[in-house]
Design a protein around this motif. Structure first.
Motif, mmCIF file in Angstrom:
data_model
loop_
_atom_site.group_PDB
_atom_site.id
_atom_site.type_symbol
_atom_site.label_atom_id
_atom_site.label_comp_id
_atom_site.label_asym_id
_atom_site.label_seq_id
_atom_site.Cartn_x
_atom_site.Cartn_y
_atom_site.Cartn_z
ATOM 1 N N LEU A 190 -85.896 -39.813 30.586
ATOM 2 C CA LEU A 190 -87.060 -38.957 30.770
ATOM 3 C C LEU A 190 -87.587 -38.483 29.423
ATOM 4 O O LEU A 190 -86.821 -38.087 28.540
ATOM 5 N N ARG A 191 -88.909 -38.507 29.303
ATOM 6 C CA ARG A 191 -89.559 -38.032 28.086
ATOM 7 C C ARG A 191 -90.450 -36.820 28.335
ATOM 8 O O ARG A 191 -91.083 -36.316 27.409
ATOM 9 N N GLY A 192 -90.528 -36.379 29.564
ATOM 10 C CA GLY A 192 -91.384 -35.261 29.918
ATOM 11 C C GLY A 192 -92.081 -35.528 31.232
ATOM 12 O O GLY A 192 -91.674 -36.386 32.024
ATOM 13 N N LEU A 193 -93.147 -34.780 31.471
ATOM 14 C CA LEU A 193 -93.963 -34.997 32.666
ATOM 15 C C LEU A 193 -95.012 -36.077 32.395
ATOM 16 O O LEU A 193 -95.436 -36.283 31.258
ATOM 17 N N ASN A 194 -95.445 -36.734 33.455
ATOM 18 C CA ASN A 194 -96.536 -37.712 33.382
ATOM 19 C C ASN A 194 -97.857 -36.939 33.413
ATOM 20 O O ASN A 194 -98.588 -36.950 34.397
ATOM 21 N N LEU A 195 -98.162 -36.286 32.313
ATOM 22 C CA LEU A 195 -99.277 -35.344 32.303
ATOM 23 C C LEU A 195 -100.621 -36.021 32.555
ATOM 24 O O LEU A 195 -101.487 -35.455 33.223
ATOM 25 N N THR A 196 -100.802 -37.218 32.034
ATOM 26 C CA THR A 196 -102.071 -37.910 32.270
ATOM 27 C C THR A 196 -102.287 -38.133 33.763
ATOM 28 O O THR A 196 -103.368 -37.874 34.302
ATOM 29 N N GLY A 197 -101.265 -38.619 34.449
ATOM 30 C CA GLY A 197 -101.381 -38.822 35.894
ATOM 31 C C GLY A 197 -101.530 -37.525 36.657
ATOM 32 O O GLY A 197 -102.314 -37.438 37.618
ATOM 33 N N TYR A 214 -89.534 -28.398 34.899
ATOM 34 C CA TYR A 214 -88.973 -29.506 34.117
ATOM 35 C C TYR A 214 -88.086 -28.986 32.996
ATOM 36 O O TYR A 214 -86.970 -29.478 32.775
ATOM 37 N N LYS A 215 -88.586 -27.980 32.274
ATOM 38 C CA LYS A 215 -87.803 -27.436 31.164
ATOM 39 C C LYS A 215 -86.498 -26.836 31.651
ATOM 40 O O LYS A 215 -85.447 -27.025 31.042
ATOM 41 N N GLU A 216 -86.549 -26.113 32.769
ATOM 42 C CA GLU A 216 -85.327 -25.502 33.303
ATOM 43 C C GLU A 216 -84.330 -26.559 33.757
ATOM 44 O O GLU A 216 -83.119 -26.434 33.552
ATOM 45 N N LEU A 217 -84.833 -27.626 34.354
ATOM 46 C CA LEU A 217 -83.945 -28.676 34.856
ATOM 47 C C LEU A 217 -83.331 -29.512 33.735
ATOM 48 O O LEU A 217 -82.116 -29.762 33.735
ATOM 49 N N PHE A 218 -84.168 -29.951 32.803
ATOM 50 C CA PHE A 218 -83.749 -31.019 31.894
ATOM 51 C C PHE A 218 -83.635 -30.625 30.428
ATOM 52 O O PHE A 218 -83.190 -31.440 29.619
ATOM 53 N N GLU A 219 -84.015 -29.385 30.087
ATOM 54 C CA GLU A 219 -83.988 -29.008 28.673
ATOM 55 C C GLU A 219 -83.155 -27.772 28.388
ATOM 56 O O GLU A 219 -83.131 -27.313 27.234
ATOM 57 N N ARG A 220 -82.473 -27.245 29.346
ATOM 58 C CA ARG A 220 -81.673 -26.039 29.141
ATOM 59 C C ARG A 220 -80.186 -26.318 28.982
ATOM 60 O O ARG A 220 -79.424 -25.431 28.622
ATOM 61 N N GLY A 221 -79.778 -27.540 29.280
ATOM 62 C CA GLY A 221 -78.367 -27.860 29.148
ATOM 63 C C GLY A 221 -77.487 -27.268 30.225
ATOM 64 O O GLY A 221 -76.273 -27.178 30.063
ATOM 65 N N ARG A 222 -78.078 -26.881 31.338
ATOM 66 C CA ARG A 222 -77.320 -26.295 32.439
ATOM 67 C C ARG A 222 -76.982 -27.366 33.476
ATOM 68 O O ARG A 222 -77.618 -28.415 33.511
ATOM 69 N N THR A 250 -80.354 -37.641 44.559
ATOM 70 C CA THR A 250 -80.177 -38.881 43.803
ATOM 71 C C THR A 250 -78.769 -39.446 43.950
ATOM 72 O O THR A 250 -77.785 -38.709 43.981
ATOM 73 N N LYS A 251 -78.706 -40.771 44.028
ATOM 74 C CA LYS A 251 -77.412 -41.457 44.098
ATOM 75 C C LYS A 251 -77.085 -42.185 42.797
ATOM 76 O O LYS A 251 -75.922 -42.392 42.478
ATOM 77 N N ARG A 252 -78.094 -42.571 42.044
ATOM 78 C CA ARG A 252 -77.858 -43.286 40.789
ATOM 79 C C ARG A 252 -77.900 -42.376 39.571
ATOM 80 O O ARG A 252 -77.639 -42.818 38.452
ATOM 81 N N GLY A 253 -78.239 -41.103 39.789
ATOM 82 C CA GLY A 253 -78.324 -40.170 38.671
ATOM 83 C C GLY A 253 -79.690 -40.171 38.031
ATOM 84 O O GLY A 253 -80.522 -41.059 38.261
ATOM 85 N N ILE A 254 -79.938 -39.149 37.213
ATOM 86 C CA ILE A 254 -81.215 -38.977 36.524
ATOM 87 C C ILE A 254 -81.017 -39.286 35.039
ATOM 88 O O ILE A 254 -80.114 -38.733 34.402
ATOM 89 N N PRO A 255 -81.835 -40.132 34.450
ATOM 90 C CA PRO A 255 -81.641 -40.522 33.050
ATOM 91 C C PRO A 255 -82.300 -39.542 32.075
ATOM 92 O O PRO A 255 -83.408 -39.766 31.588
ATOM 93 N N TYR A 256 -81.626 -38.456 31.774
ATOM 94 C CA TYR A 256 -82.182 -37.503 30.813
ATOM 95 C C TYR A 256 -81.157 -37.226 29.729
ATOM 96 O O TYR A 256 -79.954 -37.408 29.909
ATOM 97 N N GLU A 257 -81.628 -36.797 28.565
ATOM 98 C CA GLU A 257 -80.763 -36.508 27.433
ATOM 99 C C GLU A 257 -80.242 -35.083 27.548
ATOM 100 O O GLU A 257 -81.017 -34.119 27.555
ATOM 101 N N ARG A 258 -78.927 -34.943 27.635
ATOM 102 C CA ARG A 258 -78.310 -33.621 27.763
ATOM 103 C C ARG A 258 -78.490 -32.842 26.472
ATOM 104 O O ARG A 258 -78.173 -33.334 25.391
ATOM 105 N N MET A 259 -79.003 -31.619 26.606
ATOM 106 C CA MET A 259 -79.242 -30.779 25.424
ATOM 107 C C MET A 259 -78.654 -29.399 25.662
ATOM 108 O O MET A 259 -78.468 -28.963 26.800
#
Length: 263
Positions: A190-197, A214-222, A250-259
């Motif tokens: 994941l690189r962020g939201l699809n803001l254009t769409g 999005y920030k709470e889910l994928f950028e807080r490290g929780r 999800t069964k395959r997991g979400i591809p985000y960078e843990r921070m």
């Protein structure tokens, strides 16, 4: 192209709607149903138990409904169902389902499949999606509405992609992408939201709420699923809830960078 070429091969039993156009050397199987005003280009092939809706455009050398590329397939009765107003460009390959996946591959309405796209067995695709040249979907992939998949992008079997997500070109996706998100890279993350769409389809207030979620889910490290459950219980926004439910299921997991950034 006007009408049905005398050089087309249409097997007895095929159901052909009103105003259908079929070019020379095209083939339509005895089990096929072609909806009104659909056009089938020169040398295209409509195979097997395939239903195609109205106002579709199938271009030259597309192969629609040929048997699955799966060693477990042994000739059982399977189907391919394609909705209305779809555009299927040159050399695209779409396979029907298999017994192990429910026997059906299904494509909704108003989709664009560019050249050399492959949709494998048991895929489920929603409406208004765009698949750029040589995007390839493995078996059992599920894709929501309004999704964009860039060119030369392979998608692993059983992956799910949520509504209004975008997968960048030349990526390789092996995990699930939540709705409204943008994924890119090999392997894609994941690189962020699809803001254009999102700006084309959602009001600003909803986009702002999705930014916060999005920030709470994928950028807080929780812990991801704990955060998704908490957001689901607190939020009144349906799009935020949809994103949270996707993460929880999800069964395959979400591809985000843990921070560990807790800004």
């Amino acid at each position: 192209m006007a009408g049905i070429s005398p050089l087309a091969v249409i097997e007895e039993g095929a159901v052909i709607g009103e105003g259908v156009e079929i070019g020379p050397y095209a083939y339509v199987s005895s089990k096929a149903t072609i909806g009104d005003r659909t056009t089938i280009g020169q040398c295209a092939r409509i195979d097997g138990d395939t239903t195609i809706g109205a106002d579709c455009r199938i271009f030259s050398h597309a192969v629609v409904g040929s048997i699955p590329q799966d060693l477990k397939f042994h000739g059982e009765d399977v189907k391919l169902i394609i909705g209305d107003r779809n555009t299927i460009r040159e050399f695209t390959l779409i396979n029907p389902g298999t017994e192990g996946g429910g026997g059906i591959t299904k494509i909704g309405d108003d989709n664009l499949l560019m050249g050399y796209v492959h949709v494998a067995h048991d895929c489920i695709i929603g409406d208004r999606c765009i698949f750029a040249n040589a995007a390839t979907l493995a078996g059992h992939v599920e894709i929501g509405n309004g999704v964009v998949v860039g060119g030369m992008t392979p998608i692993h079997q059983f992956v799910k992609i949520g509504d209004l997500a975008m997968i960048a070109g030349a990526s390789a996706l092996s995990q699930d992408v939540p709705p409204f998100c943008l994924a890119e890279g090999n392997r894609a993350v994941l690189r962020g939201l699809n803001l254009t769409g999102l700006r084309r389809h959602l009001p600003r207030e909803t986009i702002n709420e999705l930014r916060v979620a999005y920030k709470e889910l994928f950028e807080r490290g929780r812990p991801l699923k704990e955060t998704a459950q908490s957001l689901l219980e607190r939020s009144e926004n349906e799009e935020v809830k949809s994103m949270c439910r996707f993460v929880l299921e999800t069964k395959r997991g979400i591809p985000y960078e843990r921070m560990n950034d807790d800004k």
